[in-house]
Every structure is written in structure tokens, then in C-alpha cells.
Design a protein around this motif. Structure first.
Motif, PDB file in Angstrom:
ATOM      1  N   THR A  28       0.729  -1.154   0.200  1.00  0.00           N
ATOM      2  CA  THR A  28      -0.181   0.236  -0.038  1.00  0.00           C
ATOM      3  C   THR A  28       0.829   1.270   0.156  1.00  0.00           C
ATOM      4  O   THR A  28       2.209   1.151   0.252  1.00  0.00           O
ATOM      5  CB  THR A  28      -0.837   0.050   1.106  1.00  0.00           C
ATOM      6  N   VAL A  29       0.329   2.422  -0.264  1.00  0.00           N
ATOM      7  CA  VAL A  29       0.939   3.619  -0.353  1.00  0.00           C
ATOM      8  C   VAL A  29       1.691   4.083   1.381  1.00  0.00           C
ATOM      9  O   VAL A  29       2.693   4.466   1.434  1.00  0.00           O
ATOM     10  CB  VAL A  29       0.357   4.806  -0.815  1.00  0.00           C
ATOM     11  N   SER A  30       0.636   3.633   2.122  1.00  0.00           N
ATOM     12  CA  SER A  30       1.065   3.678   3.601  1.00  0.00           C
ATOM     13  C   SER A  30       2.187   2.852   3.977  1.00  0.00           C
ATOM     14  O   SER A  30       3.152   3.374   4.545  1.00  0.00           O
ATOM     15  CB  SER A  30      -0.192   3.275   4.588  1.00  0.00           C
ATOM     16  N   ALA A  31       2.185   1.613   3.552  1.00  0.00           N
ATOM     17  CA  ALA A  31       3.387   0.668   3.957  1.00  0.00           C
ATOM     18  C   ALA A  31       4.605   1.191   3.156  1.00  0.00           C
ATOM     19  O   ALA A  31       5.598   0.966   3.749  1.00  0.00           O
ATOM     20  CB  ALA A  31       2.946  -0.650   3.307  1.00  0.00           C
ATOM     21  N   LEU A  32       4.476   1.699   1.931  1.00  0.00           N
ATOM     22  CA  LEU A  32       5.634   2.214   1.158  1.00  0.00           C
ATOM     23  C   LEU A  32       6.095   3.724   2.085  1.00  0.00           C
ATOM     24  O   LEU A  32       7.334   3.725   2.076  1.00  0.00           O
ATOM     25  CB  LEU A  32       5.464   2.571  -0.161  1.00  0.00           C
ATOM     26  N   ALA A  33       5.176   4.319   2.440  1.00  0.00           N
ATOM     27  CA  ALA A  33       5.776   5.376   3.044  1.00  0.00           C
ATOM     28  C   ALA A  33       6.306   5.390   4.325  1.00  0.00           C
ATOM     29  O   ALA A  33       7.353   5.841   4.584  1.00  0.00           O
ATOM     30  CB  ALA A  33       4.298   6.257   3.237  1.00  0.00           C
ATOM     31  N   ARG A  34       5.823   4.039   5.031  1.00  0.00           N
ATOM     32  CA  ARG A  34       6.667   3.806   6.287  1.00  0.00           C
ATOM     33  C   ARG A  34       8.295   3.315   5.953  1.00  0.00           C
ATOM     34  O   ARG A  34       8.813   3.598   6.719  1.00  0.00           O
ATOM     35  CB  ARG A  34       6.043   2.723   6.978  1.00  0.00           C
ATOM     36  N   ARG A  35       8.238   2.634   4.884  1.00  0.00           N
ATOM     37  CA  ARG A  35       9.710   2.168   4.560  1.00  0.00           C
ATOM     38  C   ARG A  35      10.372   3.539   4.464  1.00  0.00           C
ATOM     39  O   ARG A  35      11.520   3.550   4.589  1.00  0.00           O
ATOM     40  CB  ARG A  35       9.501   1.314   3.197  1.00  0.00           C
ATOM     41  N   PHE A  36      10.104   4.560   3.712  1.00  0.00           N
ATOM     42  CA  PHE A  36      10.716   5.525   3.482  1.00  0.00           C
ATOM     43  C   PHE A  36      10.986   6.690   4.716  1.00  0.00           C
ATOM     44  O   PHE A  36      11.525   7.575   4.442  1.00  0.00           O
ATOM     45  CB  PHE A  36      10.307   6.396   2.257  1.00  0.00           C
ATOM     46  N   GLY A  37      10.222   6.202   5.713  1.00  0.00           N
ATOM     47  CA  GLY A  37       9.937   7.232   6.773  1.00  0.00           C
ATOM     48  C   GLY A  37       9.141   8.700   6.718  1.00  0.00           C
ATOM     49  O   GLY A  37       9.805   9.431   7.178  1.00  0.00           O
ATOM     50  N   VAL A  38       8.204   8.430   5.722  1.00  0.00           N
ATOM     51  CA  VAL A  38       7.554   9.727   5.329  1.00  0.00           C
ATOM     52  C   VAL A  38       5.882   9.565   5.662  1.00  0.00           C
ATOM     53  O   VAL A  38       5.718   8.349   5.563  1.00  0.00           O
ATOM     54  CB  VAL A  38       7.875  10.292   3.993  1.00  0.00           C
ATOM     55  N   LYS A  39       5.070  10.591   5.441  1.00  0.00           N
ATOM     56  CA  LYS A  39       3.773  10.468   5.497  1.00  0.00           C
ATOM     57  C   LYS A  39       3.522   9.951   4.197  1.00  0.00           C
ATOM     58  O   LYS A  39       3.991  10.474   3.113  1.00  0.00           O
ATOM     59  CB  LYS A  39       3.179  11.619   5.847  1.00  0.00           C
ATOM     60  N   PRO A  40       2.296   9.311   3.856  1.00  0.00           N
ATOM     61  CA  PRO A  40       1.895   8.879   2.459  1.00  0.00           C
ATOM     62  C   PRO A  40       1.561   9.914   1.726  1.00  0.00           C
ATOM     63  O   PRO A  40       1.880   9.851   0.402  1.00  0.00           O
ATOM     64  CB  PRO A  40       0.512   8.124   2.884  1.00  0.00           C
ATOM     65  N   ALA A  41       0.979  10.978   1.990  1.00  0.00           N
ATOM     66  CA  ALA A  41       1.013  12.193   1.070  1.00  0.00           C
ATOM     67  C   ALA A  41       2.110  12.811   0.746  1.00  0.00           C
ATOM     68  O   ALA A  41       2.152  13.079  -0.550  1.00  0.00           O
ATOM     69  CB  ALA A  41       0.212  13.394   2.058  1.00  0.00           C
ATOM     70  N   ALA A  42       3.346  12.363   1.071  1.00  0.00           N
ATOM     71  CA  ALA A  42       4.620  12.769   0.501  1.00  0.00           C
ATOM     72  C   ALA A  42       4.860  12.131  -0.778  1.00  0.00           C
ATOM     73  O   ALA A  42       5.582  12.558  -1.591  1.00  0.00           O
ATOM     74  CB  ALA A  42       5.751  12.673   1.571  1.00  0.00           C
ATOM     75  N   LEU A  43       4.208  10.893  -0.809  1.00  0.00           N
ATOM     76  CA  LEU A  43       4.627  10.039  -2.161  1.00  0.00           C
ATOM     77  C   LEU A  43       3.756  10.444  -3.213  1.00  0.00           C
ATOM     78  O   LEU A  43       4.273  10.006  -4.309  1.00  0.00           O
ATOM     79  CB  LEU A  43       4.388   8.599  -1.831  1.00  0.00           C
ATOM     80  N   TYR A  44       2.732  11.248  -3.104  1.00  0.00           N
ATOM     81  CA  TYR A  44       1.687  11.649  -4.092  1.00  0.00           C
ATOM     82  C   TYR A  44       2.421  12.825  -5.124  1.00  0.00           C
ATOM     83  O   TYR A  44       1.807  12.802  -6.172  1.00  0.00           O
ATOM     84  CB  TYR A  44       0.378  12.060  -3.439  1.00  0.00           C
ATOM     85  N   SER A  45       3.527  13.152  -4.589  1.00  0.00           N
ATOM     86  CA  SER A  45       4.168  14.010  -5.842  1.00  0.00           C
ATOM     87  C   SER A  45       4.894  13.318  -6.886  1.00  0.00           C
ATOM     88  O   SER A  45       5.296  13.762  -7.839  1.00  0.00           O
ATOM     89  CB  SER A  45       5.114  15.039  -5.051  1.00  0.00           C
ATOM     90  N   HIS A  46       4.945  11.887  -6.618  1.00  0.00           N
ATOM     91  CA  HIS A  46       5.734  11.041  -7.473  1.00  0.00           C
ATOM     92  C   HIS A  46       4.913   9.915  -8.244  1.00  0.00           C
ATOM     93  O   HIS A  46       5.232   9.474  -8.808  1.00  0.00           O
ATOM     94  CB  HIS A  46       6.791  10.254  -6.476  1.00  0.00           C
TER      95      HIS A  46
END
Length: 189
Positions: A28-46
Motif C-alpha cells: 500500500t502507499v502507507s506501507a511504502l511511506a513507512r519504508r521511506f519514513g515519510v507520510k503517505p501524502a509525501a509520495l503523491y508528488s511522485h
């Protein structure tokens, strides 16, 4: 603002690694965000959304599988090409179960026609050149091979063959012998 070092490519590769670890269906986007140490919203620019991430992982998996199969096919024809392609497919599925699951998702026709899915299909057809099958027999043979490879690998990785005394590899090579025989003796329409 985009976090330094986070790119769509890094996210895709990390999602593919995560899929191999926890299963593609659990990425999930949440699981991936945890891996990067960021909030899920931070991934939506990518990435656009979870579906975009899933398609990216599928495209990566199909590319990796096509690269592996392409290397295995180099200089081979007929049964030798069939066995090399089949082994590359099976080995990839066993080594990368999450990526392999991603490669099975349905892609929209435009994505499938333009990307690595097309390359994968073309390689399957390259195997069949050694058997000189005309159309529409070639399409039927591509579907037969895809169904057999996927079916066997899916059953094997799910543990479906573990309760039988015959070794799985022995059956695999026997099935490849049978496929070669069918392709060499394709029935007339």
C-alpha cells in the motif's frame, strides 16, 4: 515539496521489494511511506495513486522478466529456446513472488500494447518461430504456453505439489518435453 532522494523509480523498486517480502496484495502507499519514513501524502508528488504504483510495479516486473528471458533465449531455438524461456519464467516467479504476482495484473490495453507486456509476448512468439506455426495457431500456442507456465508455477509456489513423491523438477522437465512434442506436432485446424 518532494523529499530529497525520493523518486518515482525508487518508490517503484521499493514497492517491488516490499511485494516480494509481504506479498503484492499487501503493498500500500502507507506501507511504502513507512519504508521511506515519510507520510503517505509525501509520495503523491511522485505517484498518482495506489493503482499507479501497482501498474509501475507490474511494468518493472514484466521488464525484469523480459530481460531475464531475453538473455536466456539468446542463440537458442526450438526446444532449447522453450526450455530456457520456461526456466527463466519459473525461476523469476520463485525468486520474486511479489513481483511475479504484480506481472499478472490486468493492464489497460494501451499500457499493455506499448510497454513491457508487449515485449514479453513478442519473446513468447520468438520461441514459436522454431516450430513454424502459422496464425491463428501461433496465438493459440502462446496462450497454451502462458497458461501452462503460470499454472505450474502458481501451483508449485503455493505448495500444491509437495505431497507427491515425484520430484517437482522431474515433472517440470517432463511437461516441457510434452509441450515440445505438441508444438512440433501441432494438430491441423
Amino acid at each position: 515539496m518532494a523529499r530529497a532522494g525520493v523518486t518515482a523509480e525508487r518508490l517503484t523498486r521499493a514497492a517491488a521489494d516490499l511485494a516480494d517480502e509481504i506479498g503484492f496484495q499487501n503493498v500500500t502507499v502507507s506501507a511504502l511511506a513507512r519504508r521511506f519514513g515519510v507520510k503517505p501524502a509525501a509520495l503523491y508528488s511522485h505517484i498518482k495513486d495506489a493503482q499507479d504504483l501497482r501498474v509501475r510495479v507490474a511494468a518493472l516486473a514484466l521488464t525484469e522478466l523480459a530481460d531475464r528471458a531475453g538473455a536466456a533465449l539468446t542463440g537458442r531455438a526450438g526446444k532449447d529456446a522453450l526450455v530456457a524461456f520456461a526456466n527463466a519464467y519459473r525461476d523469476y516467479a520463485k525468486e520474486h513472488p511479489g513481483r511475479y504476482a504484480a506481472a499478472q495484473i490486468g493492464l489497460d490495453p494501451e499500457t499493455a500494447a506499448a510497454g513491457p507486456a508487449r515485449r514479453h509476448a513478442e519473446m513468447t512468439r520468438a520461441i514459436l518461430r522454431g516450430y513454424e506455426l502459422p496464425e491463428p495457431d501461433q496465438t493459440d500456442a502462446v496462450r497454451m504456453l502462458g497458461g501452462m507456465f503460470h499454472g505450474y508455477v502458481s501451483l508449485e509456489t503455493a505448495g500444491g505439489f509437495r505431497h507427491h513423491p515425484r520430484e517437482v523438477d522431474a515433472s517440470w522437465y517432463r511437461v516441457l518435453d510434452a509441450l515440445d512434442a505438441v508444438l512440433r506436432n501441432w494438430p491441423p485446424a
